[in-house]
Design an enzyme around this catalytic site. Sequence first.
Site, PDB file in Angstrom:
ATOM      1  CD1 TRP A  10      -1.855  -1.968   0.828  1.00  0.00           C
ATOM      2  CD2 TRP A  10      -3.282  -1.019   2.548  1.00  0.00           C
ATOM      3  NE1 TRP A  10      -3.495  -2.622   0.572  1.00  0.00           N
ATOM      4  CE2 TRP A  10      -4.182  -2.097   2.483  1.00  0.00           C
ATOM      5  CE3 TRP A  10      -2.682  -0.633   3.822  1.00  0.00           C
ATOM      6  CZ2 TRP A  10      -4.496  -2.459   3.085  1.00  0.00           C
ATOM      7  CZ3 TRP A  10      -4.335  -0.662   4.072  1.00  0.00           C
ATOM      8  CH2 TRP A  10      -4.755  -1.862   3.867  1.00  0.00           C
ATOM      9  CG  HIS A  98       9.586  -0.736  -2.329  1.00  0.00           C
ATOM     10  ND1 HIS A  98      10.138   0.727  -3.172  1.00  0.00           N
ATOM     11  CD2 HIS A  98       8.980  -1.674  -3.320  1.00  0.00           C
ATOM     12  CE1 HIS A  98       8.846   0.581  -3.818  1.00  0.00           C
ATOM     13  NE2 HIS A  98       8.026  -0.871  -4.160  1.00  0.00           N
ATOM     14  CD  GLU A 171       8.530  -4.773  -6.471  1.00  0.00           C
ATOM     15  OE1 GLU A 171       7.632  -4.539  -6.444  1.00  0.00           O
ATOM     16  OE2 GLU A 171       9.281  -3.176  -5.612  1.00  0.00           O
ATOM     17  CB  SER A 217       3.523  -0.866 -13.962  1.00  0.00           C
ATOM     18  OG  SER A 217       4.194   0.425 -13.787  1.00  0.00           O
ATOM     19  N   GLY A 238       1.793  -2.005  -6.439  1.00  0.00           N
ATOM     20  CA  GLY A 238       1.618  -1.145  -6.201  1.00  0.00           C
ATOM     21  C   GLY A 238       1.030  -0.544  -5.938  1.00  0.00           C
ATOM     22  N   GLY A 239       0.316   0.350  -6.963  1.00  0.00           N
ATOM     23  CA  GLY A 239      -1.673   1.337  -6.695  1.00  0.00           C
ATOM     24  C   GLY A 239      -2.162  -0.243  -7.049  1.00  0.00           C
TER      25      GLY A 239
HETATM   26  C1  PEP Z   1       5.904  -1.486  -6.060  1.00  0.00           C
HETATM   27  O1  PEP Z   1       6.205  -0.920  -5.413  1.00  0.00           O
HETATM   28  O2  PEP Z   1       6.592  -2.569  -5.339  1.00  0.00           O
HETATM   29  C2  PEP Z   1       5.397  -1.487  -6.981  1.00  0.00           C
HETATM   30  C3  PEP Z   1       5.064  -3.045  -8.054  1.00  0.00           C
HETATM   31  O3  PEP Z   1       4.326  -0.436  -7.607  1.00  0.00           O
HETATM   32  P1  PEP Z   1       3.159  -0.395  -8.528  1.00  0.00           P
HETATM   33  O4  PEP Z   1       2.424  -2.014  -8.946  1.00  0.00           O
HETATM   34  O5  PEP Z   1       2.946   0.443  -8.413  1.00  0.00           O
HETATM   35  O6  PEP Z   1       4.235  -0.389  -9.964  1.00  0.00           O
END
Ligand code: PEP
Length: 255
Positions: A10, A98, A171, A217, A238-239
Amino acid sequence: MRKKIVAGNWKMNMTKEEGQALISEVINMANDEVKSSTVLVLCPPAPHLGYAKKMFQSQSNVFLGAQNCHEKASGAYTGEISAPMLKSFEVDYVVLGHSERREYFKESDELLKAKTDQVLANQLIPIFCCGESLSQRQAGSGFIEFVCGQLTNSLFHLSAEQFAKVVIAYEPIWAIGTGLTASSEQAQEMHAALRKHIAAQYGEALAQEIPILYGGSAKPSNAPELFACPDVDGGLIGGASLKSRDFIDIAKAIK
Ligand code: PEP
């Protein structure tokens, strides 16, 4: 059979009321729609941890994660949160390394090594994040070695027994919160390389047991293709984890 995990980060979002509403929606949808073998991990900001666990105590496949912890067990570190505290609040997983923490809080590989030790010493499961920057990716070579190096530097001091507890999240920094997603070929290439790197250190059998999640994403539209890759074992989201429908639809992409 490797664990399949979809974890929601979150970040610094959600008031208590918003968080409670999101968790109850996720639980209700998960009960009806998500395979019981798919592990869901909700990683809210620390103030939510106490009530969140109570809300899904009876769910066998929903777990609680923290977004960070300090490398020391206790002491004069105002504003910080320790692994023993997280354990006492029945947290199960801790996201470490992260890219936002590496960038904004200058977390180094060395610091993450100490944090990993703390997390494991308190019987928590680290979700260890790694990934290359846009400029490293655009350079066209060396980015796989860089990401493998993040594992070497922060994790390869662990015994095989300790390493077996770790979850990896690849990531690519250029894909986090940008709307850009690694293609399934790019994700698979990196995940396979990480697994090979782990196998060289700990042996093939252990490498085959380590869940490697993709993050960057991920959304309901691209999750099926990403999760179909043989070395992608789920996602760190994330989002899209802030919307119950999207998070659950991503979780349903695990076959
Ligand atoms: C994250 O913060 O670990 C992430 C993958 O963010 P998002 O899915 O928003 O790219």
